[in-house]
Design a protein around this motif. Structure first.
Motif, PDB file in Angstrom:
ATOM      1  N   TRP A 136       1.807 -17.714 -16.495  1.00  0.00           N
ATOM      2  CA  TRP A 136       3.135 -17.417 -15.946  1.00  0.00           C
ATOM      3  C   TRP A 136       3.526 -15.973 -16.176  1.00  0.00           C
ATOM      4  O   TRP A 136       4.477 -15.464 -15.616  1.00  0.00           O
ATOM      5  CB  TRP A 136       4.177 -18.345 -16.559  1.00  0.00           C
ATOM      6  CG  TRP A 136       4.194 -18.266 -18.049  1.00  0.00           C
ATOM      7  CD1 TRP A 136       3.366 -18.926 -18.911  1.00  0.00           C
ATOM      8  CD2 TRP A 136       5.020 -17.437 -18.844  1.00  0.00           C
ATOM      9  NE1 TRP A 136       3.641 -18.546 -20.194  1.00  0.00           N
ATOM     10  CE2 TRP A 136       4.660 -17.633 -20.181  1.00  0.00           C
ATOM     11  CE3 TRP A 136       6.067 -16.548 -18.560  1.00  0.00           C
ATOM     12  CZ2 TRP A 136       5.278 -16.982 -21.237  1.00  0.00           C
ATOM     13  CZ3 TRP A 136       6.675 -15.896 -19.617  1.00  0.00           C
ATOM     14  CH2 TRP A 136       6.284 -16.116 -20.933  1.00  0.00           C
ATOM     15  N   TRP A 137       2.801 -15.261 -17.020  1.00  0.00           N
ATOM     16  CA  TRP A 137       3.083 -13.845 -17.269  1.00  0.00           C
ATOM     17  C   TRP A 137       1.801 -13.212 -17.765  1.00  0.00           C
ATOM     18  O   TRP A 137       1.186 -13.699 -18.692  1.00  0.00           O
ATOM     19  CB  TRP A 137       4.205 -13.697 -18.307  1.00  0.00           C
ATOM     20  CG  TRP A 137       4.735 -12.299 -18.390  1.00  0.00           C
ATOM     21  CD1 TRP A 137       4.394 -11.364 -19.327  1.00  0.00           C
ATOM     22  CD2 TRP A 137       5.669 -11.671 -17.517  1.00  0.00           C
ATOM     23  NE1 TRP A 137       5.070 -10.202 -19.065  1.00  0.00           N
ATOM     24  CE2 TRP A 137       5.864 -10.352 -17.972  1.00  0.00           C
ATOM     25  CE3 TRP A 137       6.365 -12.085 -16.378  1.00  0.00           C
ATOM     26  CZ2 TRP A 137       6.715  -9.446 -17.336  1.00  0.00           C
ATOM     27  CZ3 TRP A 137       7.215 -11.190 -15.745  1.00  0.00           C
ATOM     28  CH2 TRP A 137       7.388  -9.896 -16.227  1.00  0.00           C
ATOM     29  N   PHE A 138       1.406 -12.081 -17.137  1.00  0.00           N
ATOM     30  CA  PHE A 138       0.103 -11.500 -17.481  1.00  0.00           C
ATOM     31  C   PHE A 138       0.226 -10.136 -18.147  1.00  0.00           C
ATOM     32  O   PHE A 138      -0.766  -9.494 -18.410  1.00  0.00           O
ATOM     33  CB  PHE A 138      -0.754 -11.381 -16.225  1.00  0.00           C
ATOM     34  CG  PHE A 138      -1.006 -12.695 -15.550  1.00  0.00           C
ATOM     35  CD1 PHE A 138      -2.027 -13.523 -15.996  1.00  0.00           C
ATOM     36  CD2 PHE A 138      -0.213 -13.117 -14.506  1.00  0.00           C
ATOM     37  CE1 PHE A 138      -2.251 -14.741 -15.399  1.00  0.00           C
ATOM     38  CE2 PHE A 138      -0.431 -14.340 -13.908  1.00  0.00           C
ATOM     39  CZ  PHE A 138      -1.445 -15.150 -14.351  1.00  0.00           C
ATOM     40  N   TRP A 139       1.429  -9.652 -18.377  1.00  0.00           N
ATOM     41  CA  TRP A 139       1.639  -8.285 -18.863  1.00  0.00           C
ATOM     42  C   TRP A 139       0.916  -7.308 -17.966  1.00  0.00           C
ATOM     43  O   TRP A 139       0.371  -6.315 -18.411  1.00  0.00           O
ATOM     44  CB  TRP A 139       1.202  -8.123 -20.319  1.00  0.00           C
ATOM     45  CG  TRP A 139       2.069  -8.838 -21.283  1.00  0.00           C
ATOM     46  CD1 TRP A 139       1.755  -9.949 -21.988  1.00  0.00           C
ATOM     47  CD2 TRP A 139       3.420  -8.502 -21.657  1.00  0.00           C
ATOM     48  NE1 TRP A 139       2.821 -10.330 -22.777  1.00  0.00           N
ATOM     49  CE2 TRP A 139       3.841  -9.450 -22.594  1.00  0.00           C
ATOM     50  CE3 TRP A 139       4.311  -7.476 -21.282  1.00  0.00           C
ATOM     51  CZ2 TRP A 139       5.116  -9.434 -23.165  1.00  0.00           C
ATOM     52  CZ3 TRP A 139       5.565  -7.462 -21.852  1.00  0.00           C
ATOM     53  CH2 TRP A 139       5.955  -8.429 -22.779  1.00  0.00           C
ATOM     54  N   ASP A 140       0.886  -7.607 -16.702  1.00  0.00           N
ATOM     55  CA  ASP A 140       0.317  -6.742 -15.694  1.00  0.00           C
ATOM     56  C   ASP A 140       1.264  -5.543 -15.540  1.00  0.00           C
ATOM     57  O   ASP A 140       2.471  -5.714 -15.626  1.00  0.00           O
ATOM     58  CB  ASP A 140       0.244  -7.562 -14.402  1.00  0.00           C
ATOM     59  CG  ASP A 140      -0.402  -6.811 -13.282  1.00  0.00           C
ATOM     60  OD1 ASP A 140      -1.626  -6.924 -13.165  1.00  0.00           O
ATOM     61  OD2 ASP A 140       0.312  -6.135 -12.529  1.00  0.00           O
TER      62      ASP A 140
END
Lengths: 662, 145
Positions: free
Chosen positions: A238-242
């Motif tokens: 849900w969150w990739f620190w992209d």
């Protein structure tokens, strides 16, 4: 024809915006009312022209006019209507047009609702806003014209990137931009105040609703983007620190800090210089995000087409506005008078703590996002900074902040009594500890950290309820008056409590999915079973299926609980015909707050299919929490104080509501 | 507390939080970053076993071999050098032979194939991971624009 009119309207908008950047400023200096009156009129004209231009591009998309390059590159006659419309901003040129539309929309809002603003401030704000509008209109007209024609017109378009053919595209970018670009108003207010060299509590009272509105939509926009990536990419995260996610997250963090510091300024006239600086920083981070995402220095699904001239142009805008605003700030900050003093243990102190942690956290995210770019520019070495970096830096900063949240609203302004607040929070702390013990007891082998994480979420939720009850006077007043007193609390108190409650819900979701989710990759032949969480999954078959502009291979899986079939999940692999591009459509079953998530892989030589199955307990709490936070923002926005606008500084000292007196 | 003491308390608190954050960032930047290497870099720089790296290049034509279940073996090449890679899991939609790819993982021991736990391909068919494009340009085998 309508396409040319749209292009023409955009040029007219630029001309209007250029006039609007100059005339009201002169008017404000000379106290010339007629020049100042030009600003709201120009804002409305500029908005109408941009809206018409946007409408013209939409018409080109809806009618599949492939003589327009932009439509040919990103549309297809077979594409469903909703994606034809949302496809308008599913590309670089169109999304920049949406950016400008929202920019002019906000300046039109100030023109319409800014009736109670002092006319010089209003003129300055609208002029500064027009500078931003002008530069971005120049950018679009010179480097990213969405109305460029193609001759001869092709018969069929190249279709939109299939990943973007989703309802998410209709919701995520407009919401995100409303927030992202909405902070431009705070920036314009800050710069206008610096130009004036005058700033007071009334200023903060005007800025706060705009900050709140931008923050509310940005929160919803980021949450929507997160959920979209979660179900569309088929990676189950849900969150990739992209870097692209960080680009939207940094303005959110800074905007959250701004929301809280503006509160101190409005109520206590303190932190003036800091609030102005924060307003400038927040929009600067929005601009930085736009640069990172649109210039092609990062590789992501958001970087549609990379063209070096665009990157240089946006970098120019970035340097101009950030550099200019900070230079102005350095020149003028000293002239802003200092505000009231307060003890470290007080509401102001708590809000300073909030700002300290949030801005430090923003800085760590900024370092993690820019470090690879800087390192590559200097040494040529290529690195990637991934989740481990952010977990190690951002995580530890958030924990003390979240622990402190329930204390803040309970502390009195100026000088608070920490011991009394602790006593009020006994119940909340007790409930959280009980929940931690229950988690350890019921989920065998649960890591202690996970139990503490869940307890932190409960602590936040219970803390916000405690806040409301204390304000209503629980424990001090008779039971019969509690309800009327609770109803009589200002909406902003409910907004605060709701938003903080939402943070708690989100924390629980994050902790649960990090600690308790299970993942398995297996190969299944028809009839074979695998287990996930409390369920068993039986693979039934693979079957072909046709959509409007794609063909797909759909897997059919039966979900069993205790041997009984309760549902079906149909993940698929699609091939979009126009681009010959495959995508994965995850199959998701939601039960309660948890989800069963299935993605299909390749078929193996022996007739099986690779299937990846996640069991994600309480995962939806993450997005529900964000939605609750947004709701808190909306409730706060509906507060009477913000609706009727800013009163004179004298009346700003309203009687302290019950619960704040100590 | 006097005004001066209050100010000192607030500044002291602020400085300590920022100092803690700086230390965390410095530590994390030493420990938690992953370097990008092309297959030639891997050969030249002697990447140690167990060190996490990102390896990028083209998936070599004819190198993809599917094993038991979701096991896959393939080779990443920059045309000068080639590194064999093992991976278990679902490959991205746009993973194809002859196309750009970035894998993340480590060499379990010197001389063994690279074991990847993450395979990144591209988001659309015209896109090439930038790191891969750059390293192919260095090798003079870039065929794009």
């Amino acid at each position: 024809m309508i396409v040319e009119l749209g292009h023409y309207a955009l040029i007219m908008a630029l001309a209007t915006a250029l006039l609007q950047s100059v005339l009201p400023l002169i008017g404000a200096r000379r106290m010339d009312q007629s020049l100042m009156d030009f600003a709201p009129a120009a804002s409305l004209a500029c908005f109408s022209l941009t809206l018409f231009s946007f409408f013209a591009l939409t018409v080109a998309y809806v009618t599949s006019d492939f003589s327009v390059v932009n439509v040919w590159e990103n549309s297809h006659t077979l594409k469903p209507m909703i994606y034809k419309i949302s496809g308008v901003w599913g590309n670089h040129e169109g999304s920049m047009l949406l950016w400008i539309l929202i920019l002019t929309f906000f300046s039109a809002l100030v023109a319409v609702f800014g009736g109670n603003l002092p006319s010089t401030l209003k003129s300055n704000v609208l002029a500064v806003q027009a500078w931003i509008v002008s530069t971005f209109l120049l950018f679009v007209l010179l480097t990213s014209n969405p109305f460029a024609r193609l001759n001869p017109a092709p018969i069929e378009g190249r279709d939109l990137n299939p990943i973007l053919q989703d309802i998410g595209l209709a919701i995520h970018p407009p919401l995100l931009y409303l927030g992202y670009v909405g902070f431009s108003i705070c920036f314009s207010f800050a710069v206008a105040a610096l130009i004036d060299g005058r700033i007071d509590a009334a200023w903060a009272r005007w800025v706060r609703p705009w900050t709140l509105a931008a923050w509310t939509t940005l929160t919803a926009g980021i949450a929507m983007g997160s959920y979209w990536a979660y179900y569309e990419l088929g990676w189950g995260g849900w969150w990739f620190w992209d870097p692209v996610e960080n680009a939207s997250f940094m303005p959110w963090l800074a905007g959250t800090a701004l929301l809280h510091s503006a509160l101190v300024m409005e109520k206590r006239e303190a932190l003036k210089i800091w609030t102005v600086l924060l307003a400038i920083m927040t929009f600067s981070l929005s601009l930085l995000g736009t640069f990172l995402v649109r210039s092609g220095v990062l590789t992501s699904v958001h970087a549609f087409a990379t063209d070096p001239t665009r990157g240089v142009f946006i970098l120019g805008i970035l340097v101009l506005f950030i550099g200019g605003a900070f230079a102005l700030f350095a020149m003028r900050a000293q002239t802003l008078s200092h505000g009231g003093i307060f003890a470290p243990i007080s509401r102001e102190g708590a809000l300073v703590l909030n700002n300290l942690f949030l801005t430090t956290a923003t800085a760590t995210v900024l370092v993690g996002t820019l470090y690879p770019l800087v390192l590559e520019a200097i040494t040529g070495e290529k690195i990637s900074v991934g989740p481990p970096f952010f977990n190690l830096t951002f995580g530890p900063l958030m924990i003390p902040l979240l622990l402190a949240v329930p204390f803040g609203p309970l502390l009195a302004w100026k000088r608070g009594d920490l011991w009394a607040v602790c006593q009020r929070l006994y119940a909340a702390a007790g409930i959280s500890l009980l929940v931690a013990l229950a988690v350890i007891y019921f989920s065998t082998g649960a890591p202690v950290l996970a139990a503490l994480g869940v307890a932190l979420g409960v602590w936040l939720m219970a803390g916000s309820v405690t806040d409301l009850l204390t304000r209503a006077g629980v424990g001090r007043a008779k039971l019969s008056v509690l309800w009327p007193r609770l109803k009589g609390l200002p909406r902003s108190a409910f907004g605060t409590a709701t938003a903080h409650f939402g943070v708690g819900v989100m924390v629980i979701g994050i902790v649960a999915v990090t600690a308790f989710s299970t993942e398995a990759v297996t190969t299944l032949r028809p009839g074979e079973q695998t287990t996930a969480g409390p369920f068993a999954l039986r693979f039934e078959e693979l079957r072909p299926n046709n959509g409007p502009n794609y063909t797909e291979t759909q897997g059919r899986l039966t979900v069993l609980r205790d041997g009984e079939a309760i549902s079906q999940i149909t993940p698929s692999k699609r091939i979009y015909t126009a681009r010959r591009m495959p995508t994965t459509e995850a199959g998701i079953m939601t039960t309660g707050a948890s989800q069963l998530y299935v993605a299909l892989g390749d078929e193996t030589a022996d007739g099986g299919t690779v299937v990846r199955v996640w069991w994600k307990p309480w995962v939806t709490f993450i997005w529900i929490g964000a939605v609750i936070m947004s709701l808190g923002g909306i409730v706060s926005l509906s507060d009477r104080r913000l609706r009727i606008g800013a009163p004179s500084p004298k009346r700003a000292k309203t009687p302290v509501p019950a619960g704040e007196t100590q | 507390m006097t005004r001066k003491q209050k100010r000192l308390a607030i500044i002291g608190g602020g400085v300590s939080v920022i100092a803690a954050a700086v230390l965390l960032v410095l530590f994390a930047l030493q420990e938690q970053i992953v370097y990008f290497h092309s297959p030639s870099d891997v050969v030249e720089k002697q990447v140690g076993s167990g060190t996490r790296i990102r390896l990028g290049g083209l998936v070599e034509d004819g190198s993809v071999v599917r094993g038991q279940g979701s096991e896959v073996a393939f080779a990443v090449t920059d045309t000068a050098n080639t590194v064999s890679v093992r991976y278990e899991g679902i490959l991205p939609d746009l993973f194809r032979e002859g196309q750009g790819v970035v894998v993340e993982g480590a060499f379990p021991q010197a001389g063994a194939p690279f074991v990847a736990d993450t395979v990144l391909a591209k988001h659309d068919e015209t896109y090439m991971p930038r790191e891969v494009a750059d390293s192919l340009k260095d090798k003079g085998v870039w065929q794009g624009e």
